[in-house]
Design a protein around this motif. Structure first.
Motif, short mmCIF file in Angstrom:
data_model
loop_
_atom_site.label_atom_id
_atom_site.label_comp_id
_atom_site.label_asym_id
_atom_site.label_seq_id
_atom_site.Cartn_x
_atom_site.Cartn_y
_atom_site.Cartn_z
N THR A 40 -19.96 17.21 5.33
CA THR A 40 -19.78 18.14 4.20
C THR A 40 -18.34 18.66 4.18
O THR A 40 -17.72 18.85 5.21
N VAL A 41 -17.87 18.87 2.96
CA VAL A 41 -16.59 19.54 2.72
C VAL A 41 -16.89 20.57 1.64
O VAL A 41 -17.41 20.22 0.58
N ARG A 42 -16.59 21.83 1.93
CA ARG A 42 -16.87 22.85 0.93
C ARG A 42 -15.84 23.97 0.99
O ARG A 42 -15.25 24.24 2.03
N THR A 43 -15.64 24.56 -0.16
CA THR A 43 -14.76 25.72 -0.23
C THR A 43 -15.57 26.93 0.20
O THR A 43 -16.67 27.16 -0.31
N VAL A 83 -12.41 24.70 10.09
CA VAL A 83 -12.08 25.60 8.98
C VAL A 83 -10.57 25.56 8.81
O VAL A 83 -9.83 25.77 9.76
N VAL A 84 -10.15 25.26 7.58
CA VAL A 84 -8.72 25.23 7.26
C VAL A 84 -8.47 26.34 6.26
O VAL A 84 -9.08 26.38 5.19
N LYS A 85 -7.58 27.27 6.63
CA LYS A 85 -7.24 28.41 5.79
C LYS A 85 -5.81 28.25 5.31
O LYS A 85 -4.92 27.92 6.10
N THR A 86 -5.59 28.50 4.02
CA THR A 86 -4.24 28.41 3.45
C THR A 86 -3.96 29.64 2.61
O THR A 86 -4.86 30.23 2.03
N MET A 107 -11.35 26.03 3.48
CA MET A 107 -12.31 24.93 3.40
C MET A 107 -13.03 24.82 4.74
O MET A 107 -12.42 25.03 5.79
N ALA A 108 -14.32 24.48 4.69
CA ALA A 108 -15.09 24.18 5.90
C ALA A 108 -15.51 22.72 5.84
O ALA A 108 -16.03 22.26 4.82
N TYR A 142 -8.19 18.20 -1.00
CA TYR A 142 -8.93 19.23 -1.72
C TYR A 142 -8.08 20.48 -1.92
O TYR A 142 -8.09 21.11 -2.97
N LEU A 143 -7.32 20.86 -0.88
CA LEU A 143 -6.46 22.04 -0.97
C LEU A 143 -5.31 21.82 -1.95
O LEU A 143 -4.97 22.70 -2.72
N ARG A 144 -4.72 20.63 -1.93
CA ARG A 144 -3.65 20.31 -2.88
C ARG A 144 -4.15 20.46 -4.32
O ARG A 144 -3.47 21.01 -5.17
N GLU A 145 -5.34 19.92 -4.58
CA GLU A 145 -5.90 20.01 -5.94
C GLU A 145 -6.15 21.46 -6.31
O GLU A 145 -5.89 21.87 -7.44
#
Length: 195
Positions: A40-43, A83-86, A107-108, A142-145
């Motif tokens: 899974t990839v989710r915001t 978890v990636v935080k920007t 994103m998780a 996903y983060l770039r978009e």
């Protein structure tokens, strides 16, 4: 077990640079990478604000903060969560210390570990390295978009962040070195990312 690697913009000087991610993957990372599937990839968090903008403001350099954290998922006994935080500050060229707004997203990413023994032997360093080497790269498109579409919705020039994520430091202490995006004068109405 939770581990964190970070990268971000900072005007503060640091007396000693943080160590970079090792050039060669560790054995623990290699074992883990062979037995995981991204499921899974989710915001999990997203926000933006534009507090003050003047008609003559031109968006300048945009400090980008990035953190990646690896942990055993609280939802499953055999899942690793990254978890990636920007966070991106929007600043005008005329006053680079003034923040006009901010865009943030987290994103998780959940990875199923197919080998119980490898999962049981995961260390904090393995999770940290997996977050930096694998999770960040999986989350980056996903983060770039998100940054590109959000900047358009905010009425700003389109923001395009580089296709590769910035390098992350190899410790729990953020940040290591500056990364930012900046305006591309050759492309009116757009912003180009640089690392």
């Amino acid at each position: 077990v939770e581990s964190l690697v970070s990268h971000g913009a900072s005007k503060m000087s640091q007396s000693q640079p943080e160590p970079a991610l090792p050039a060669s993957p560790s054995d623990g990372f290699r074992r883990l990478a062979q037995v995981v599937n991204l499921v899974t990839v989710r915001t999990i968090q997203a926000s933006f604000s534009l507090e003050s903008i003047h008609q003559d403001d031109v968006v300048g350099e945009l400090p980008l903060q990035v953190q990646a954290m690896g942990l055993r998922s609280p939802d499953s006994a055999s899942t690793v969560r990254v978890v990636v935080k920007t966070s991106l500050d929007i600043r005008p060229v005329s006053a680079p210390d003034r923040t006009m707004g901010k865009i943030e997203a987290s994103m998780a990413l959940d990875y199923l570990v197919r080998d119980e023994t490898i999962f049981a032997l995961l260390t904090e360093e393995d999770l940290k390295e997996f977050a930096a080497r694998n999770g960040l790269y999986n989350a980056w498109p996903y983060l770039r978009e998100f940054f590109q579409s959000t900047s358009m919705r905010m009425g700003l020039p389109t923001l395009v962040i580089g296709s590769l994520p910035p390098p992350l430091s190899w410790s729990k202490v953020p940040p290591r070195s500056p990364s930012s995006t900046r305006a591309d004068p050759a492309a009116p109405g757009s912003q180009r990312g640089t690392e």
